[in-house]
Scaffold this active site. Structure first.
Site, PDB file in Angstrom:
ATOM      1  N   GLU A  74     -16.515   0.224  12.664  1.00 12.51           N
ATOM      2  CA  GLU A  74     -17.733   0.325  13.469  1.00 12.51           C
ATOM      3  C   GLU A  74     -18.364   1.712  13.348  1.00 12.51           C
ATOM      4  O   GLU A  74     -19.603   1.845  13.238  1.00 12.51           O
ATOM      5  CB  GLU A  74     -17.416   0.033  14.942  1.00 12.51           C
ATOM      6  N   CYS A 129     -13.990   2.946  19.708  1.00 10.03           N
ATOM      7  CA  CYS A 129     -15.239   2.568  19.044  1.00 10.03           C
ATOM      8  C   CYS A 129     -16.307   2.130  20.034  1.00 10.03           C
ATOM      9  O   CYS A 129     -17.507   2.316  19.786  1.00 10.03           O
ATOM     10  CB  CYS A 129     -14.969   1.438  18.046  1.00 10.03           C
ATOM     11  N   SER A 187      13.993 -14.675 -17.928  1.00  7.95           N
ATOM     12  CA  SER A 187      12.850 -15.080 -17.101  1.00  7.95           C
ATOM     13  C   SER A 187      11.550 -14.397 -17.501  1.00  7.95           C
ATOM     14  O   SER A 187      10.520 -14.587 -16.847  1.00  7.95           O
ATOM     15  CB  SER A 187      13.141 -14.777 -15.628  1.00  7.95           C
ATOM     16  N   TRP A 198       8.520 -13.875 -20.150  1.00 13.83           N
ATOM     17  CA  TRP A 198       7.824 -14.046 -18.871  1.00 13.83           C
ATOM     18  C   TRP A 198       7.502 -15.520 -18.713  1.00 13.83           C
ATOM     19  O   TRP A 198       6.935 -16.123 -19.630  1.00 13.83           O
ATOM     20  CB  TRP A 198       6.535 -13.225 -18.825  1.00 13.83           C
TER      21      TRP A 198
END
Length: 368
Positions: free
Chosen positions: A54, A92, A175, A177
Site C-alpha cells: 500500500e 498502512c 533418475s 533426468w
C-alpha cells in the site's frame, strides 16, 4: 462493474507474486490505486522489513505526480492497522487515511490478530470498504502465510517427479533426468517460493543434489535440509558445499559424526523419532518453525514422502509426470505405504491438472 473490480484485483495479485521468494515470513501483497478508471499507482511488498504494498503504491503516485485523493485502492490482503513487537514498518492504514483514498477493495482478511482489523479502522475513518473481491484466489496466494498464522507450523509441499507409470528411478537407482529442462525449471520455481527444501538421506547418497535454485532467478536460496536418522550422509555431499545446511537427526546421534558435519558449517537439529525409529516429520516441522522456517518443499525420495504422508504434515502435493515408462522394477514415488484394501488407501483431492512442455502437472490436496 464486478468484472472491473476483478480486473484491478487481478492486477494487485500479479504484483504481489513479484515478492515470491523474498517476503517470508510476511505475506505476498500487491496494491493498485485507481482514479477515473485508470491505474495511477502500483506497489508490492518486496521484502520483509521494507515498505508494504500500500505504501509502495502511494509512493508510485507521488513519483508520477498523481494525487490519490478521492481514488480507489485494490489490495489482495487487508491492510495492517497497528504496530506490534515483530513489526518493522508503520501501519498502512495510517498512510491510506492521510492520503485521502476514498474507497478500498480488499481481497481477503488478514488472519494475524497482531496487525489489527484494518477494514474496520478504515471504515471508522470515513473510507468505504468492500471485502471479498476474488477472495479464493487471494487466500490461495497466501496459503503458506495463512497456515503458519493459524497453526504455527510450516506449510508443506510434497513434490514428486515421476515417469508416466509413477517411478522416480530405474531398478539401478538412475533418475537423471526423468523430466525435461522445463520440468526442472518448474521444480526450481517451487524451491524459490519455499523457505526450505527437504530430502531424505537416501536421496543425498544416490543423487547428491545441491538443493539450490539455479534454473530461475531467486533473491535468496532456500535452507537445505536432509533427514538422516543415523548420520549416514557424507560431509562432502554437494548440499554442504555452502554453509547453512541442516541435518535433522535423532537425539542419540553419534558425537564424532556430528563434529565432522559441524566443521563443514552444518547445523545439527536433534529430532524425536517416530514409532518406526525414523525422524518424526511432525517434530521436525515444529523445530523448523522455531528456526523461522515457514514453508518446506519435500523433494523425496519415496521413503520420506511416505513418512510425511503418514504423519499428516503435507498441505499440498504436486506431481510431475514425464512421457516415459520405466517399468515394474523401478523405484515407486511413495515407498513403504502398502495397503491391503483399496478402501484404506490414502485419499487425495485433485485440484488442478495442466500440461506444460510435455509434462503433466497435477496439484492435489491429501485428505487426512
Amino acid at each position: 462493474m464486478k468484472n472491473t473490480h476483478e480486473k484491478f484485483m487481478s492486477a494487485a495479485i500479479a504484483l504481489a507474486r513479484k515478492g515470491e521468494g523474498s517476503v517470508s515470513p510476511n505475506p505476498l501483497v500487491g496494491a493498485v490505486i485507481v482514479k477515473k478508471g485508470a491505474i495511477i499507482g502500483r506497489g508490492w511488498h518486496k521484502a520483509s522489513g521494507l515498505p508494504h504494498a500500500e505504501i509502495e503504491a502511494l509512493k508510485d503516485c507521488e513519483r508520477k505526480g498523481k494525487s490519490p485523493h478521492g481514488a480507489t485502492m485494490y489490495v489482495n490482503l487487508e491492510p495492517c492497522a497497528r504496530d506490534h513487537a515483530e513489526k518493522r514498518t508503520p501501519p498502512c492504514c495510517d498512510s491510506i487515511i492521510k492520503s485521502g483514498i476514498a474507497e478500498v477493495f480488499i481481497g481477503c482478511e488478514d488472519p494475524n490478530p497482531k496487525v489489527g482489523k484494518g477494514a474496520e479502522v478504515l471504515g471508522k475513518n470515513g473510507i468505504k470498504v468492500k471485502k471479498g473481491i476474488l477472495k479464493d484466489r487471494c487466500r490461495e496466494l497466501n496459503e503458506m502465510f495463512f497456515k503458519n498464522v493459524k497453526t504455527g507450523l510450516p506449510f508443506v509441499i510434497l513434490k514428486l517427479s515421476a515417469s508416466a507409470d509413477g517411478k522416480i528411478a530405474t531398478r539401478t537407482g538412475n533418475s537423471k533426468w526423468i523430466g525435461n529442462i522445463s520440468q526442472r525449471k518448474m521444480a526450481h520455481m517451487l524451491r524459490k517460493k519455499c523457505d526450505a527444501v527437504l530430502v531424505g538421506s537416501e536421496t543425498v547418497r544416490k543423487d547428491n543434489p545441491s538443493l539450490d535454485v539455479r534454473l530461475v532467478k531467486a533473491p535468496r536460496q532456500p535452507v537445505r535440509i536432509v533427514a538422516d536418522t543415523g548420520l549416514s550422509v557424507s560431509p562432502e555431499a554437494k548440499m554442504f558445499e555452502e554453509k547453512g545446511a541442516i541435518v535433522a537427526t535423532g537425539t542419540d546421534a553419534k558425537k564424532e559424526k556430528i563434529k565432522k558435519l559441524e566443521k563443514k558449517g552444518v547445523e545439527i537439529l536433534r529430532v524425536k523419532k517416530n514409532s518406526r525409529g525414523k525422524i518424526s516429520m511432525r517434530d521436525l516441522m515444529k523445530k523448523l518453525s522455531v528456526n523461522g522456517i515457514k514453508s518446506v518443499l519435500i523433494e523425496g525420495g519415496g521413503k520420506i514422502a511416505a513418512s510425511a504422508l503418514k504423519e499428516k504434515i503435507v498441505d499440498k502435493m504436486i506431481f510431475f509426470y514425464s512421457p516415459v515408462i520405466i517399468g515394474g522394477d523401478g523405484t515407486d514415488m511413495v515407498s513403504g505405504m502398502e495397503t491391503a484394501l483399496v478402501k484404506n488407501a490414502k485419499k487425495l483431492i485433485f485440484k488442478k491438472t495442466t500440461m506444460k512442455d510435455g509434462t503433466i502437472v497435477v496439484e492435489a490436496k491429501p485428505e487426512f
